[in-house]
Design a protein around this motif. Structure first.
Motif, PDB file in Angstrom:
ATOM      1  N   TRP A 254     -26.325  -6.097  -2.284  1.00 57.76           N
ATOM      2  CA  TRP A 254     -27.661  -5.619  -1.921  1.00 57.76           C
ATOM      3  C   TRP A 254     -28.768  -6.570  -2.379  1.00 57.76           C
ATOM      4  N   ASP A 410     -27.325  -4.356   5.120  1.00 54.24           N
ATOM      5  CA  ASP A 410     -27.083  -2.902   5.177  1.00 54.24           C
ATOM      6  C   ASP A 410     -28.018  -2.331   6.233  1.00 54.24           C
ATOM      7  N   PRO A 414     -30.635   6.259   4.408  1.00 53.05           N
ATOM      8  CA  PRO A 414     -30.239   7.354   3.519  1.00 53.05           C
ATOM      9  C   PRO A 414     -30.421   8.701   4.215  1.00 53.05           C
ATOM     10  N   THR A 439     -25.968   9.103  -4.941  1.00 45.71           N
ATOM     11  CA  THR A 439     -24.700   8.550  -4.484  1.00 45.71           C
ATOM     12  C   THR A 439     -24.274   7.437  -5.434  1.00 45.71           C
ATOM     13  N   ASP A 444     -26.775   2.805  -0.959  1.00 44.00           N
ATOM     14  CA  ASP A 444     -27.238   4.073  -0.401  1.00 44.00           C
ATOM     15  C   ASP A 444     -28.222   4.810  -1.305  1.00 44.00           C
ATOM     16  N   GLN A 445     -28.505   4.271  -2.461  1.00 44.21           N
ATOM     17  CA  GLN A 445     -29.369   4.977  -3.398  1.00 44.21           C
ATOM     18  C   GLN A 445     -30.803   5.027  -2.888  1.00 44.21           C
ATOM     19  N   VAL A 446     -31.395   6.212  -2.971  1.00 46.96           N
ATOM     20  CA  VAL A 446     -32.800   6.371  -2.608  1.00 46.96           C
ATOM     21  C   VAL A 446     -33.668   5.733  -3.679  1.00 46.96           C
ATOM     22  N   ARG A 447     -34.632   4.919  -3.255  1.00 48.13           N
ATOM     23  CA  ARG A 447     -35.518   4.243  -4.203  1.00 48.13           C
ATOM     24  C   ARG A 447     -36.962   4.722  -4.114  1.00 48.13           C
ATOM     25  N   GLU A 474     -38.174   6.825  -7.016  1.00 45.12           N
ATOM     26  CA  GLU A 474     -37.495   8.003  -6.472  1.00 45.12           C
ATOM     27  C   GLU A 474     -37.763   9.267  -7.271  1.00 45.12           C
ATOM     28  N   ASP A 497     -33.975   3.553   1.093  1.00 41.20           N
ATOM     29  CA  ASP A 497     -33.020   3.004   0.138  1.00 41.20           C
ATOM     30  C   ASP A 497     -33.552   1.681  -0.389  1.00 41.20           C
ATOM     31  N   ARG A 498     -32.777   0.995  -1.202  1.00 42.12           N
ATOM     32  CA  ARG A 498     -33.330  -0.181  -1.877  1.00 42.12           C
ATOM     33  C   ARG A 498     -33.560  -1.343  -0.925  1.00 42.12           C
ATOM     34  N   SER A 503     -34.914   6.891   6.298  1.00 40.88           N
ATOM     35  CA  SER A 503     -34.235   8.089   6.804  1.00 40.88           C
ATOM     36  C   SER A 503     -35.011   8.693   7.967  1.00 40.88           C
TER      37      SER A 503
END
Length: 794
Positions: A254, A410, A414, A439, A444-447, A474, A497-498, A503
């Motif tokens: 990432w 990516d 998300p 997650t 997939d992490q929400v930032r 987040e 996400d990062r 979304s």
């Protein structure tokens, strides 16, 4: 919603821009990189000197990041390695002399500037790229005797190439390439950076005099089948770039990888596929085949250093930009902009035009493959030369921007947020939502979250004008949209996400702000009033102090005023604040008469209860060395002076709270009618205040520098600028107050001392609903003492 007021400098900039240019009415893009290089080499940007104490370093860095955030930036490139040294804790290379004054000496008290920066940027919504100079080892060999014994120039002199006073690591040596790669991977694995970034220094630039470097022995030992020395040198750099990209992707897929090469690849006179320029060529002069790097997808982005003006004959920005744009199809191209040349362009008079750099941003936006820009350097922007920062903050960067996505890394968004609600709150709307579940996959992490607002129920989330806020992190899952005119407002929220994949939107949800926004949602306590002043500031040296003032009164009021006063130092540390003042002292004054002091608060149950009642965070315990007092003040001028016991230094939070319960307020209850701060403004001053009660509170805010000379204050700031924020949204600004009748009347009504009409002091008047507000005062590159004042207006 009315537009925020424009500064005098910004209006001047607009006027000058309209004369020679017609780039069309552009709207800001929804996605755009807005980056700034923070150069640490020779203290260009930070720290301002290599002798600063840790607390001052940290305060400077936070102030710089605050200014970049407030201007609308969303990324920083922090120079972590400039000559085989480290602006972070490293077992491979010595601490930089630019940090501590001596190479190899760790900061004391111990801290890690890179970790500190990353944490601060996460709280400000700024992406962090670790910026490396890969091969420079010694910028001036005359300084080599002061280098640490562990520096490569001492331990591996056989790795060096010499050219004049410069020493670089030889890129032709495989062990050199392996070593440099190990350094960047060490940072990559230990720090949560968003990107790895190289600048333009690979092989040395051609010398202006004297012989060039000699790598005969290296070429003879390992030519790898090349008969052309220039091709071999280019391949050495190509191998390093390709391996860097592969290694970064394998370790943390990432993390972005990019380079800021010299702005001319080849001139058309040397290669038909080159640009119509006549300058130095990175391909042949420093052996950097930057075009190949992006064609082979060895980088995620290039940021060519296009440090020339539009119209410059040798290298015209307007010619080079489309050439680079043509390379940007599969990978990103950003433009490197020369903020350092604004009003400082030597023989090129184009740099004396306020519109030069803002128009370069506009030209960038006309190129479909140019996804943003990065400014060299950060201080050159925040110093506001020719109103540059004003033009960015108040026009070009006024709307927040998401970062451009990188689908080759990516492309999966998300999950959306859930449980989005909106409810009226006075003359605002309070939004809340629930973040998607966490997650284990970093991709997939929400930032962050994006809040959209529209007066139409069909919210177009692709329109930048509908972006109300991008949360800094987040953890923020609520937002209050304040200061709204009566009407119906519609909202949607998305998750990022990062890599800023977005979304699907949650919503729309709607809320109506009534013409008379009273009722149960209005804050309790019908009297609108100032209830709190908070200042987080450093004491930089032994004997340093600052003074917070407060006036008790109000027309028709009588009696005393219950207040809680605090100077928090040690109890800030568990909240993540570094470099705190270990033992603050709080001294109270009525006029010039000292009325009391507190060193350690002592754990008093009554004082603890009073602090809790006003909503102040709890101190860490009875033994903490924070200072506090709960007192009843008579009407009149009061103040508290903050200092460090035994000359201590560090960050301290000074707070003044109105301790009268909201339900006890009547028209005759004394109020805090003026809050003020007198302090040296190096790095800027930030003060927060709270408006409580029903209705709006009309206030006067001032930043006085030149006006202090009438009171015998020496070293006053020459030209302070004042900006007012509601949360993180700018709602007003002023540079020079201008002698206007409305402000002069406000001075008189508030009981403030007068200012000369031509003075460069700053002032503004605003009507504020209940909420939290921040006054930010900046003095550019010049320091000086500033008096910051907030008055209630009758």
């Amino acid at each position: 919603m009315p537009a925020p007021p424009l500064s005098l400098r910004f209006l001047l900039w607009v006027a000058l821009w309209l004369l020679p240019w017609s780039l069309g009415g552009q709207t800001a893009p929804k996605r755009e990189l807005r980056g700034a290089w923070i150069a640490t080499f020779t203290n260009i940007d930070w720290p301002s000197a290599n002798t600063l104490p840790v607390a001052a370093q940290q305060a400077e860095l936070l102030a710089l990041l605050d200014q970049l955030q407030a201007t609308g930036f969303n990324a920083v490139y922090f120079q972590v390695r400039s000559q085989c040294d480290a602006m972070y804790e490293s077992q491979l290379e010595p601490w930089s002399a630019d940090l501590t004054g001596r190479q190899g000496r760790a900061p004391s008290p111990a801290y890690d500037p890179l970790a500190f920066l990353i944490a601060a940027c996460r709280q400000r919504g700024l992406e962090v790229h670790a910026w490396f100079n890969p091969f420079r080892a010694v910028s001036n060999v005359a300084n080599l005797p002061s280098f640490a014994p562990t520096h490569l120039a001492r331990t591996r002199p056989e790795w060096l190439l010499a050219q004049g006073s410069l020493r670089i690591l030889d890129p032709g040596l495989p062990q050199v390439r392996d070593y440099v790669l190990s350094v960047l991977l060490d940072v990559l694995r230990r720090y949560d950076v968003d990107g790895i970034h190289f600048d333009d220094y690979f092989y040395p630039y051609p010398p202006s005099s004297g012989p060039a470097f000699n790598d005969d022995a290296t070429f003879a030992a390992d030519p790898r089948g090349f008969t052309s020395r220039p091709d071999w040198r280019r391949d050495n750099i190509n191998l390093f770039i390709q391996r860097s990209q592969e290694s970064i992707r394998a370790a943390k897929p990432w993390v972005k990888f990019g380079v800021s090469p010299f702005g001319i690849w080849r001139n058309r006179g040397s290669d038909p596929s080159g640009s119509a320029t006549n300058g130095l060529q990175s391909y042949s002069d420093i052996y950097a085949d930057s075009r190949k790097w992006i064609q082979q997808a060895w980088v995620d982005y290039l940021t060519p250093q296009l440090y020339w003006s539009v119209g410059f004959s040798v290298a015209n920005y307007g010619v080079l930009l489309p050439w680079w744009n043509a390379l940007g199809g599969s990978r990103h191209v950003y433009s490197g902009l020369a903020a350092y040349k604004v009003n400082n362009g030597g023989t090129d008079s184009n740099w004396s035009q306020p519109a030069q750099l803002p128009d370069q941003v506009r030209l960038n936006r006309q190129q479909p493959n140019v996804r943003g820009q990065t400014f060299f350097s950060a201080r050159s922007v925040t110093g506001n030369p020719l109103g540059l920062r004003d033009a960015l903050r108040e026009d070009l960067f006024r709307t927040p921007a998401l970062l451009p996505p990188m689908p080759w890394k990516d492309d999966q968004p998300p999950p959306p947020v859930s449980n989005l609600t909106a409810r009226p709150s006075g003359n605002g709307v309070q939004l809340t939502w629930v973040a998607p579940p966490p997650t284990g996959n970093p991709l997939d992490q929400v930032r962050q979250f994006v809040v959209y607002r529209s007066t139409s129920s069909a919210i177009n989330v692709e329109e930048a004008a509908n972006i109300l806020r991008i949360t800094p992190h987040e953890g923020e899952t609520s937002f209050t949209d304040q200061g709204l005119a009566p009407g119906t407002y519609h909202y949607a929220v998305t998750a990022l996400d990062r890599l800023h994949n977005e979304s699907l939107p949650a919503g729309p949800v709607s809320a109506q702000v009534a013409a008379n926004a009273g009722g149960p949602d209005r804050p309790v306590g019908g009297v609108s009033r100032l209830t709190n002043l908070s200042v987080l500031a450093p004491l930089l040296s032994a004997g340093d102090t600052f003074t917070v003032g407060y006036v008790v009164g109000g027309s028709g009021t009588s009696g005393g005023k219950n207040v809680v006063l605090r100077a928090a130092g040690p109890s800030l540390a568990p909240l993540g604040v570094p470099g705190v003042l270990a033992d603050p002292r709080l001294e109270r004054f009525a006029g010039s008469t000292k009325t009391g002091e507190n060193d350690n608060w002592g754990g008093s149950a009554a004082l603890s209860s009073a602090m809790s009642a006003v909503g102040a965070f709890a101190f860490t315990g009875p033994a903490s060395r924070d200072a506090a007092a709960s007192v009843v003040l008579p009407a009149g001028d009061q103040s508290m002076r903050i200092s460090g016991v035994d000359g201590g230094t560090g960050l301290v939070l000074a707070e003044v709270y109105d301790a009268t319960p909201a339900e006890a307020y009547t028209a005759t209850t004394p109020r805090l009618v003026n809050l003020s701060l007198l302090k040296e403004a190096a790095g800027g001053i930030t003060a927060g205040f709270v408006v409580a009660g029903g209705g709006e509170k009309r206030i006067l805010a001032r930043a006085v520098g030149p006006g202090l000379s009438a009171f015998g204050v020496g070293g006053a700031a020459a030209d302070p600028r004042l900006t007012l924020y509601a949360g993180e949204r700018q709602i007003g600004a002023n540079d020079n107050w201008g002698g206007g009748a409305e402000l002069a009347t406000a001075f008189s009504r508030a009981g403030a001392f007068s200012l000369a009409p031509s003075s460069r002091d700053a002032a503004l008047v605003a009507s504020l609903p209940a909420g939290n507000y921040t006054v930010r005062v900046e003095t550019g590159e010049a320091a000086g003492t500033v008096l910051v004042e907030v008055y209630e207006l009758p």
